[in-house]
Design an enzyme around this catalytic site. Sequence first.
Site, PDB file in Angstrom:
ATOM      1  N   ASP A  79      53.881  -9.331 -63.454  1.00 30.05           N
ATOM      2  CA  ASP A  79      53.157 -10.079 -62.433  1.00 30.05           C
ATOM      3  C   ASP A  79      51.810 -10.554 -62.975  1.00 30.05           C
ATOM      4  OD1 ASP A  79      52.280 -11.202 -60.077  1.00 30.05           O
ATOM      5  OD2 ASP A  79      51.820  -9.310 -59.100  1.00 30.05           O
ATOM      6  N   ASP A 332      51.274 -18.879 -59.884  1.00 27.56           N
ATOM      7  CA  ASP A 332      51.759 -17.623 -59.308  1.00 27.56           C
ATOM      8  C   ASP A 332      53.209 -17.362 -59.680  1.00 27.56           C
ATOM      9  OD1 ASP A 332      52.250 -15.407 -57.799  1.00 27.56           O
ATOM     10  OD2 ASP A 332      51.808 -16.320 -55.871  1.00 27.56           O
TER      11      ASP A 332
END
Length: 560
Positions: A79, A332
């Site tokens: 992430d 993202d």
Amino acid sequence: MRLALLLTLAACCCAKKVVKQNFDVIRGDSAEDAVKFNRPKLVKRDDSTAEMVLINAQTFFMTNVTIGTPGQSMGVLVDTGSSDLWVQDVDNEYCDSTSDSSKRRVVDIDAFEFDKRDDIGGGELGGYTETVTGSSTADASIPTFTSGCNKYGGLDTSKSKSFKKNDTIDFAISYADSTAASGYWAHDVVNVAGVDVKDLSFAVANVSNSSFGVLGIGLTGLEATYVGSTATSSNHYQYLNLPYKMAANGLINTPAYSVFLNTASSSEGSVLFGGVDHSKYTGSLETVAIINTYAGYVDSPIRLEITLSGLTIASGDNEETLASGKFAALLDTGSTITYLPLDLLEAIANTIGASYSSSIGYYYFDCSIANDYKFTFDFTGAKIQASLSNFTLVGQGFCALGVSYSGDDSVILGDNFISNAYVVYDLENEQISIAQADFSGGSEDIEEIDSSGVPSAVKAASYSSTWTSDDDVSIATSVSLEATSNGGIVTASSGSAASTKSGSSGSSSKSSKSSSGSKTTSSSSSSSSSNTNSKSEGNSLKPTAMIAAVVLLMASAMAL
């Protein structure tokens, strides 16, 4: 023997300081059912209604790490939107994998008692007081685990000879998809792609409603020890997370890495720590600045945001501008789809002739036009192209636009955009280099990154023209581009444009990606007049609690 020694020394001297970590792209409605080769799509709800639902909406980048001595392997999610590595504790009693529902414990997110203070992201998630309930009856609002939240493995700290617990501060983190974890901090050796990263700081969760741990590789300013719900002005600190620790240990030259998501249909991708693979992109790598959208609260950027200075749409030889100005855009990898300001979303929908459907919660259009439109995203001169097909969710007899309302003026570019780009994150210099991705699969051409920057990358033409809280943006109501299936030339003319104020730094401009994104501005599109355009939940892993705590730190500092 002497020759063998010389060859060994030569290999050591010439070995590149890069570490390639592959990951699997898995998708599903939740982590429990996520598997490789799933694709997001719209299907009819399994009842008598005509409503459609998006399935496989959640995308995860799963990789394996090994922790401890001897090593214990476990899966974690890569992430870029968070900064901490945390793993499951095998002793987490709430991860009981038994199928006996009378013995299974459940974690009630509502019982975590989230503070109702406003966070910088505009939402209400903050720190929480741990309260867990035991139940034998599963409620729809309470996450339960049929396979246990150690599905991807956990850490048995008692079996590692090199494990050291750190009691300086408690660990707590929560995400916008309502998952949360708490526990304690520790140090141990972590093996990434066969390389030992010694004495790495990470967290062990003994309370969690998530099925996996997370490998956050973002900026250190977003670490839970610094802006998390348990951090205060007197005890908060930053530490060397994985990219920085790899650099400190001499495994790579500088905290930098490249991300290649591969095509949207691919089941694999990679992170290249300390290097750039020139075979993975076409054209030039262009460098843009990471911006600080929280300048009123922190001195340095904490999120991997850059300036989006323009968006155009083309059909055939005709190209028109949809938006210009300066938007703060978050890259993202934790979001399946892309989120845009409402005016810009509606401009795209109007231009391609899409209509909003409240039954599916998305704009829908004729699938035959998916390859007729091409977008160009301009980041202060660095441009990435993407076809409408990249932003298309396939339904039963129709297609839907994989773009939703961000909830404010912010831009969140998800996987359906990032898969078109090769992205290099230079954390030390607070820069991102970006180029059009190349999927031809040529031979690797890897080069080390050092403190001077990304090799062969050049600054974007308008590198210094970055986002500020006072910038105005111009968004077209629509542009006239009549697409043709054979890509022929059509007549185009610009529609009217509306000038809007870019979100101010700090509070109201940031999206919390909550599930309710009701329209708050007027629109010229009759097809979307009743659009609430609710965003599907659980598309990303965003540490809202950590960002929220910046407000707490700010308030504490003001009180001193």
